[in-house]
Design an enzyme around this catalytic site. Structure first.
Site, PDB file in Angstrom:
ATOM      1  N   LYS A  30     -72.400 -30.957 -24.282  1.00  0.00           N
ATOM      2  CA  LYS A  30     -73.366 -31.681 -25.104  1.00  0.00           C
ATOM      3  C   LYS A  30     -73.071 -31.442 -26.594  1.00  0.00           C
ATOM      4  O   LYS A  30     -73.435 -30.393 -27.138  1.00  0.00           O
ATOM      5  CB  LYS A  30     -74.787 -31.221 -24.772  1.00  0.00           C
ATOM      6  CG  LYS A  30     -75.135 -31.452 -23.307  1.00  0.00           C
ATOM      7  CD  LYS A  30     -76.586 -31.231 -23.005  1.00  0.00           C
ATOM      8  CE  LYS A  30     -76.869 -31.348 -21.506  1.00  0.00           C
ATOM      9  NZ  LYS A  30     -76.475 -32.631 -20.948  1.00  0.00           N
ATOM     10  N   HIS A 140     -58.440 -26.825 -23.996  1.00  0.00           N
ATOM     11  CA  HIS A 140     -57.803 -27.194 -22.716  1.00  0.00           C
ATOM     12  C   HIS A 140     -56.890 -28.421 -22.808  1.00  0.00           C
ATOM     13  O   HIS A 140     -56.069 -28.628 -21.915  1.00  0.00           O
ATOM     14  CB  HIS A 140     -58.868 -27.466 -21.647  1.00  0.00           C
ATOM     15  CG  HIS A 140     -59.669 -26.262 -21.257  1.00  0.00           C
ATOM     16  ND1 HIS A 140     -59.078 -25.099 -20.832  1.00  0.00           N
ATOM     17  CD2 HIS A 140     -61.017 -26.042 -21.228  1.00  0.00           C
ATOM     18  CE1 HIS A 140     -60.029 -24.202 -20.563  1.00  0.00           C
ATOM     19  NE2 HIS A 140     -61.204 -24.759 -20.797  1.00  0.00           N
ATOM     20  N   GLY A 148     -60.733 -30.243 -18.861  1.00  0.00           N
ATOM     21  CA  GLY A 148     -61.869 -29.367 -19.153  1.00  0.00           C
ATOM     22  C   GLY A 148     -62.733 -29.820 -20.309  1.00  0.00           C
ATOM     23  O   GLY A 148     -63.069 -29.015 -21.190  1.00  0.00           O
ATOM     24  N   SER A 196     -55.813 -14.209 -24.932  1.00  0.00           N
ATOM     25  CA  SER A 196     -56.996 -14.791 -24.285  1.00  0.00           C
ATOM     26  C   SER A 196     -57.679 -13.764 -23.382  1.00  0.00           C
ATOM     27  O   SER A 196     -57.030 -13.117 -22.558  1.00  0.00           O
ATOM     28  CB  SER A 196     -56.574 -16.016 -23.458  1.00  0.00           C
ATOM     29  OG  SER A 196     -57.693 -16.613 -22.835  1.00  0.00           O
TER      30      SER A 196
END
Length: 547
Positions: A30, A140, A148, A196
């Site tokens: 969102k 992604h 993603g 990561s």
């Protein structure tokens, strides 16, 4: 006496349209969360300590510095109403399920990317120490594939821009998902190290194994810390600080990109970690301590009230500014109930990351880092041209005289008083919503009246000083003035617009008169259409802003 940390210059990118994009009913991503973040930043008063810019819309040419031409052409062409014509291409480019086609999809990608590239240019020019783009961090996206919820990889494009001036760039990802798109893009180079920390094991995207270390020249330049469910603040800090410290010692980057995905927070709709804002924020604090240029980006985050809390808090950390736990009144205040506090509490979920497990992973990573040649060098070469042209006047020079926009008109276009509530500069805060609405109506009416007065004033000046002015389209200027009225001088929100226009445009005599009349005082060293986006409090609608 404790030493005071040096004050760092922060620039911040935000477009008021970003919250209007909608992935579709039931979709967890969102963009509205970015507008909520911005609103909190305003109402905490943090905007006063930053230079606020509206990002430019990244062009297809900029995006194809990484992505394939046919993929970007596809993103530009497809819309919800013509999807039937693109069935084969949708499958080829992985668009349609996790990455749906929605209204304004390409413009959303342009704004997200524009902020990250512009932030990188700002850092390169040493015009800022930290550049913030919470609409970025979409890690992604691949060269020719959406993935993603990400379509265009703004991070890769930002890093490519940084590499024009920096020998080595460090990328750190604290999203719960592995930063696969960025890792893949730089898997074979020693100029970018990707680090990561992510959930691994039957979890999207399924990559990021401890043994994924890079290839060719990039061997050992990919660092992956696979984690299990439930990691808490203390455990996360116990691995983040030592790993980053060792990476900094061995790699010695001259710039850092930090992806601050908020789906690693406790209670995220798609996450399974147990971090609080303080634990997440300590990573930003630790990265900042190295006193290197930092590009601070958003990313995942699907419990949107916590995303807004997190990125607001991390903006305050970047600014080295304490903020109250009691949330200020804001346009989305009801989202933060029932406690209306900034900080969140961890849940009682079990931490499956045992000290033994984390020590084992840490030891393996340290062994890999020992294999690195100390701070690899780069052969000297000419610095490529910046992604954004620094000369704001050049574009206007090329435009036909009847399409040029005066400085006065530009200043009016970049001001969007509607993005700011009346409460941000009030000592007592906004206590009554009805009072606020009345004030807004009054302000809008006075602004419209001022705008019309300015138009008449401009027309008189044109008639007086430039008799032959058929080239100047008065009707369109009048329309622009009414579309985005200049803020009333009494309205404190006008102080947010700080644009110093350094234009080399060959303006006619009427434009010069308008320039003298410009109401906005020059306060920053950036052009109104500078190399790093338009200086603005927030955005008006795109068609009102395009030059």
């Amino acid at each position: 006496m404790a030493s005071i940390p040096p004050k760092r210059k922060i620039c911040y990118y935000y477009d008021g349209d970003i919250g209007n994009y909608y992935y579709g009913q039931g979709h967890p991503m969102k963009p509205h969360r970015i507008r909520m973040t911005h609103n909190l930043i305003l109402n905490y008063g943090l905007y006063r300590k930053m230079e606020i810019y509206r990002p430019h819309k990244a062009t297809a040419e900029e995006m194809t510095k990484f992505h394939s031409d046919d993929y970007i052409k596809f993103l530009r062409s497809i819309r919800p109403d013509n999807m039937a014509e693109y069935n084969k291409q949708m499958q080829r480019f992985n668009v349609g399920e996790d990455c749906p086609v929605f209204d304004g999809m390409y413009e959303f990608c342009q704004l997200s990317t524009g902020g990250s590239v512009a932030g990188a240019v700002k850092l390169n020019k040493q015009a800022a120490d930290i550049a913030v783009n919470w609409a970025g961090g979409l890690h992604h996206a691949k060269k020719s594939e959406a993935s993603g919820f990400c379509y265009v990889n703004d991070i890769v494009l930002g890093i490519l821009e940084l590499l024009k001036y920096h020998q080595r760039v460090l990328y750190v990802d604290i999203d719960i998902h592995h930063g696969d798109g960025v890792e893949e893009a730089f898997y074979t180079t020693d100029r970018v190290m990707t680090v990561s920390f992510h959930k691994y094991g039957e979890y999207f995207p399924g990559t990021g194994d401890l043994r994924d270390i890079g290839a060719g020249k990039g061997k050992y330049y990919a660092v992956n810390f696979p984690l299990r469910d439930g990691i808490d603040d203390e455990s996360y800090e116990s691995i983040f600080k030592p790993v980053i410290t060792r990476v900094m010692e061995m790699f010695q980057p001259s710039a850092i990109v930090l992806q601050c995905g908020a789906d690693s927070l406790s209670g995220d709709r798609l996450g399974c970690f147990n971090l609080t804002l303080k634990g997440h924020g300590r990573c930003v604090e630790f990265i900042k301590k190295w006193n290197l240029p930092v590009l601070l980006l958003g990313g995942g985050g699907y419990t949107i009230r916590n995303v807004a809390r997190c990125w607001t808090y991390e903006t305050s950390i970047a600014l080295n500014c304490d903020v109250a736990n009691e949330l200020p009144y804001n346009d989305y205040f009801e989202y933060y109930g029932p406690d209306f506090k900034l900080h969140i509490s961890p849940s009682n979920m079990a931490n499956q990351n045992t000290p033994e497990y984390m020590d084992k992973i840490k030891t393996r990573l340290f062994e890999n880092l020992r294999m690195l040649p100390h701070a690899p060098g780069v052969q000297m070469q000419a610095i490529p041209e910046d992604a954004l042209n620094d000369d704001s006047g050049e574009e206007d020079d090329k435009a036909p005289p009847d399409q040029r926009i005066s400085i006065r008109q530009t200043d009016k276009r970049i001001a969007c008083e509607e993005e700011f509530s009346d409460s941000e500069d009030e000592d007592g805060g906004r206590k009554d919503r009805r009072d606020h609405k009345k004030k807004r109506q009054k302000t809008d009416a006075s602004d419209k009246k001022d705008g019309e007065t300015d138009v008449k004033k401009d027309e008189k000046e044109v008639k007086k000083d430039a008799p032959d002015t058929k080239e100047e389209p008065k009707a369109s200027n009048e329309k622009d003035d009414k579309a985005t009225p200049a803020p009333d001088k009494k309205d404190d929100s006008s102080s947010l617009v700080s644009a110093k226009t350094e234009s080399n445009t060959n303006v006619d005599s009427s434009s010069k008169d308008k320039e003298k009349d410009t109401e906005t005082k020059p306060t920053t060293a950036a052009s109104s259409t500078s190399s790093s986006g338009t200086v603005a409090t927030a955005a008006t609608e795109p068609e009102k802003m395009e030059h």
